[in-house]
Motif scaffolding. Structure first.
Motif, mmCIF file in Angstrom:
data_model
loop_
_atom_site.group_PDB
_atom_site.id
_atom_site.type_symbol
_atom_site.label_atom_id
_atom_site.label_comp_id
_atom_site.label_asym_id
_atom_site.label_seq_id
_atom_site.Cartn_x
_atom_site.Cartn_y
_atom_site.Cartn_z
ATOM 1 N N ARG A 80 37.764 15.938 49.585
ATOM 2 C CA ARG A 80 39.012 15.137 48.919
ATOM 3 C C ARG A 80 40.274 15.805 49.335
ATOM 4 N NH1 ARG A 80 37.509 14.288 42.609
ATOM 5 N NH2 ARG A 80 39.844 15.129 42.524
ATOM 6 N N LYS A 81 41.404 15.205 49.001
ATOM 7 C CA LYS A 81 42.618 15.569 49.546
ATOM 8 C C LYS A 81 43.075 16.880 48.662
ATOM 9 C CE LYS A 81 44.334 11.523 51.472
ATOM 10 N NZ LYS A 81 45.354 10.309 51.336
ATOM 11 N N ASP A 82 42.574 17.022 47.277
ATOM 12 C CA ASP A 82 43.100 18.085 46.477
ATOM 13 C C ASP A 82 42.221 19.221 46.554
ATOM 14 O OD1 ASP A 82 41.238 16.619 45.310
ATOM 15 O OD2 ASP A 82 42.123 16.413 43.707
ATOM 16 N N VAL A 83 41.052 19.466 47.477
ATOM 17 C CA VAL A 83 39.973 20.473 47.550
ATOM 18 C C VAL A 83 40.193 20.804 49.095
ATOM 19 C CG1 VAL A 83 39.101 20.386 45.418
ATOM 20 C CG2 VAL A 83 38.117 19.188 47.769
ATOM 21 N N THR A 84 39.618 22.203 49.361
ATOM 22 C CA THR A 84 39.464 22.499 50.657
ATOM 23 C C THR A 84 38.322 23.487 50.630
ATOM 24 O OG1 THR A 84 40.513 23.280 52.644
ATOM 25 C CG2 THR A 84 41.222 24.244 50.798
ATOM 26 N N TYR A 85 38.086 24.141 51.780
ATOM 27 C CA TYR A 85 36.939 25.138 51.770
ATOM 28 C C TYR A 85 37.078 26.051 53.003
ATOM 29 C CZ TYR A 85 34.768 22.172 55.388
ATOM 30 O OH TYR A 85 34.587 21.165 56.335
ATOM 31 N N ARG A 86 36.472 27.390 52.803
ATOM 32 C CA ARG A 86 36.401 28.115 53.864
ATOM 33 C C ARG A 86 34.962 28.966 53.986
ATOM 34 N NH1 ARG A 86 40.532 26.239 54.087
ATOM 35 N NH2 ARG A 86 42.547 27.028 54.755
ATOM 36 N N PRO A 87 34.320 29.214 55.195
ATOM 37 C CA PRO A 87 33.167 29.591 55.307
ATOM 38 C C PRO A 87 32.931 30.985 54.494
ATOM 39 C CG PRO A 87 33.927 28.860 57.370
ATOM 40 C CD PRO A 87 35.186 28.890 56.512
ATOM 41 N N LEU A 88 31.855 30.993 54.036
ATOM 42 C CA LEU A 88 31.326 32.217 53.180
ATOM 43 C C LEU A 88 30.506 33.209 53.905
ATOM 44 C CD1 LEU A 88 31.355 33.727 50.439
ATOM 45 C CD2 LEU A 88 29.203 32.473 49.805
ATOM 46 N N SER A 89 31.172 34.095 54.502
ATOM 47 C CA SER A 89 30.490 35.158 55.519
ATOM 48 C C SER A 89 29.203 35.515 55.172
ATOM 49 C CB SER A 89 31.484 36.225 55.820
ATOM 50 O OG SER A 89 31.870 36.957 54.855
ATOM 51 N N ASP A 90 28.950 35.883 53.912
ATOM 52 C CA ASP A 90 27.758 36.557 53.296
ATOM 53 C C ASP A 90 27.069 35.777 52.472
ATOM 54 O OD1 ASP A 90 29.793 36.852 51.477
ATOM 55 O OD2 ASP A 90 29.542 38.930 50.846
ATOM 56 N N GLY A 91 27.342 34.524 52.439
ATOM 57 C CA GLY A 91 26.518 33.430 51.671
ATOM 58 C C GLY A 91 25.180 33.327 52.022
ATOM 59 N N PRO A 92 24.347 32.508 51.292
ATOM 60 C CA PRO A 92 23.025 32.096 51.647
ATOM 61 C C PRO A 92 23.214 30.936 52.579
ATOM 62 C CG PRO A 92 23.648 31.319 49.568
ATOM 63 C CD PRO A 92 24.842 32.115 49.768
ATOM 64 N N THR A 93 21.904 30.477 53.306
ATOM 65 C CA THR A 93 22.101 29.472 54.256
ATOM 66 C C THR A 93 20.990 28.268 53.615
ATOM 67 O OG1 THR A 93 20.163 30.256 55.212
ATOM 68 C CG2 THR A 93 22.338 30.692 56.009
ATOM 69 N N ALA A 94 21.265 27.124 54.115
ATOM 70 C CA ALA A 94 20.445 26.009 53.467
ATOM 71 C C ALA A 94 19.396 25.457 54.487
ATOM 72 C CB ALA A 94 21.312 24.932 52.852
ATOM 73 N N PRO A 95 18.417 25.692 54.786
ATOM 74 C CA PRO A 95 17.447 25.303 55.844
ATOM 75 C C PRO A 95 17.017 23.776 55.494
ATOM 76 C CG PRO A 95 16.093 26.866 54.561
ATOM 77 C CD PRO A 95 17.685 26.809 53.906
ATOM 78 N N VAL A 96 17.151 23.047 56.771
ATOM 79 C CA VAL A 96 16.861 21.755 56.671
ATOM 80 C C VAL A 96 15.568 21.559 57.851
ATOM 81 C CG1 VAL A 96 17.586 19.275 57.450
ATOM 82 C CG2 VAL A 96 19.070 20.898 56.236
ATOM 83 N N GLY A 97 14.710 20.583 57.340
ATOM 84 C CA GLY A 97 13.587 20.305 58.391
ATOM 85 C C GLY A 97 13.071 18.955 58.215
ATOM 86 N N LEU A 98 12.113 18.446 59.032
ATOM 87 C CA LEU A 98 11.318 17.159 58.927
ATOM 88 C C LEU A 98 10.209 17.332 58.233
ATOM 89 C CD1 LEU A 98 10.807 14.428 59.999
ATOM 90 C CD2 LEU A 98 9.805 15.266 61.988
ATOM 91 N N VAL A 99 9.880 16.819 57.080
ATOM 92 C CA VAL A 99 8.697 16.942 56.023
ATOM 93 C C VAL A 99 8.069 15.654 56.093
ATOM 94 C CG1 VAL A 99 8.353 17.582 53.978
ATOM 95 C CG2 VAL A 99 10.465 18.470 54.998
ATOM 96 N N TRP A 100 6.690 15.578 56.111
ATOM 97 C CA TRP A 100 5.626 14.629 55.889
ATOM 98 C C TRP A 100 4.480 15.124 55.241
ATOM 99 C CZ3 TRP A 100 6.527 17.515 60.382
ATOM 100 C CH2 TRP A 100 5.249 17.606 60.926
ATOM 101 N N PRO A 101 3.817 14.222 54.480
ATOM 102 C CA PRO A 101 2.638 14.536 54.147
ATOM 103 C C PRO A 101 1.570 15.057 54.874
ATOM 104 C CG PRO A 101 3.295 12.455 52.856
ATOM 105 C CD PRO A 101 4.172 12.663 54.237
ATOM 106 N N ILE A 102 1.037 15.958 54.703
ATOM 107 C CA ILE A 102 -0.304 16.545 55.678
ATOM 108 C C ILE A 102 -1.278 15.523 55.933
ATOM 109 C CG2 ILE A 102 -2.230 18.272 55.839
ATOM 110 C CD1 ILE A 102 -0.410 20.260 54.262
ATOM 111 N N GLU A 103 -1.616 14.704 54.968
ATOM 112 C CA GLU A 103 -2.697 13.635 55.088
ATOM 113 C C GLU A 103 -2.314 12.562 55.694
ATOM 114 O OE1 GLU A 103 -4.111 12.816 51.094
ATOM 115 O OE2 GLU A 103 -5.264 14.990 50.977
ATOM 116 N N ARG A 104 -1.028 12.154 56.054
ATOM 117 C CA ARG A 104 -0.582 11.139 56.617
ATOM 118 C C ARG A 104 0.384 11.408 57.913
ATOM 119 N NH1 ARG A 104 1.337 9.505 51.452
ATOM 120 N NH2 ARG A 104 3.585 9.230 52.253
ATOM 121 N N THR A 105 -0.336 12.437 58.927
ATOM 122 C CA THR A 105 0.074 12.606 60.209
ATOM 123 C C THR A 105 -0.208 11.301 61.236
ATOM 124 O OG1 THR A 105 0.017 15.065 59.593
ATOM 125 C CG2 THR A 105 0.362 14.586 61.902
#
Length: 322
Positions: A201-226
């Motif tokens: 938004r125009k009324d908010v901004t952000y800066r990197p958090l140097s010691d913050g947590p990370t959010a991992p992203v991955g490809l996920v699927w059911p084991i039984e439906r490979t």
């Protein structure tokens, strides 16, 4: 007793993001024909807010034009249910997942940022400056109900938002609500960078958090439906070439001399493929280079008059190619 979230007023006009590849390949519109009417089988890929599956969707359309890919946005907390019910075949989702039920391939880890009002003191920082947890130690930090960063007991920096009497306030339900609250300059929020950009938004901004947590992203699927189509998607997100795909489009296996498939290169050979190609081109240049200095050009390599010209040994000729 929990108090309601303070009234933050109407939202400011949002910046309109440029059209992305993800929007171009989003086939979930009602205007699209369903899979049966279209005459093609379909594969449904879910993705969480902030994820960008467009580049993989583009490759899918090139490799599997006979299989319709449907992109479906699903809230991070609803991915498991969507996969278990069969509503989607795979998902670009937040990790970790239940390893007894799902297979997952890590794709990347998002860094976190501190989101704040443009009236906040931190807004005076340059765009390339970072913020530490100590910089927001005295700030109320709003954590949305759909938070993906502070799970598993991770410590939230800053203070808990409270009313004037010191009573903790209820969590706001969604990330969008948190952004609207932060815009009123009544605290800050810590979000994955992709979500800060998604809700910009125009009324908010952000800066990197140097010691913050990370959010991992991955490809996920059911084991039984490979399935073969899941294997195709795995190959795409891992950057495999068409010839090295393990899905339904994989070439037939012909055992090589060492017992491996002659059609499916190993990971090592795939990595070295470009180098090998460049060597073969270089070799061709070397071989064509030996033609320099022949009698046609009358150069150094040609036989000199009045002298018995001796041909150089085969090995030396190869060594001269440059």
């Amino acid at each position: 007793m929990n108090q309601p979230v303070p009234d933050v007023g109407p939202a400011a006009p949002e910046e309109v993001p440029d059209e992305t590849a993800d929007e171009a390949f989003d086939e979930t519109s009602d205007a699209e024909p369903d899979a049966e009417a279209d005459g093609r089988p379909r594969f449904r890929l879910a993705y969480v807010p902030g994820a960008t599956p467009g580049k993989w969707a583009s490759v899918w359309h090139e490799r599997l034009p006979d299989v319709r890919l449907e992109l479906v946005q699903v809230e991070a907390g609803a991915v498991a249910a969507a996969l278990e019910s069969g509503d989607v075949d795979a998902a670009i989702g937040r990790l970790p997942v239940d390893k007894d039920v799902f297979s997952a391939i890590p794709l990347y880890e998002e860094s976190s940022v501190v989101l704040f009002s443009r009236d906040h003191l931190l807004a005076a920082l340059a765009d390339d400056e970072t913020v530490s947890a100590g910089d927001i130690a005295q700030d109320p930090v709003w954590v949305p109900g759909d938070d993906v960063l502070f799970t598993g007991g991770r410590t939230v920096p800053g203070t808990v938002p409270a009313d004037p009497d010191g009573n903790p306030l209820e969590r706001v339900p969604t990330t969008a609500d948190v952004v609207a609250t932060v815009a009123a300059n009544v605290g800050v929020a810590v979000l994955p960078m992709s979500l800060a950009r998604l809700h910009r938004r125009k009324d908010v901004t952000y800066r990197p958090l140097s010691d913050g947590p990370t959010a991992p992203v991955g490809l996920v699927w059911p084991i039984e439906r490979t399935t073969d189509l899941v294997e195709e998607l795995i190959g795409i997100v891992r950057g495999r070439t068409v010839n090295s795909s393990r899905g339904r489009g994989a070439p037939s296996s012909r055992p090589g001399a060492d017992g491996t498939s002659a059609d499916a290169p190993t990971a090592k050979s795939a990595r070295n493929g470009v180098k090998k190609s460049s060597k073969s081109v270089s070799g061709a240049k070397k071989r064509s280079g030996t033609g320099r200095g022949t009698a046609a050009g009358g150069g150094r390599g040609g036989a000199q008059r009045g002298k018995g010209g001796r041909s150089a040994p085969q090995g030396k000729k190869k060594g001269k190619g440059r």
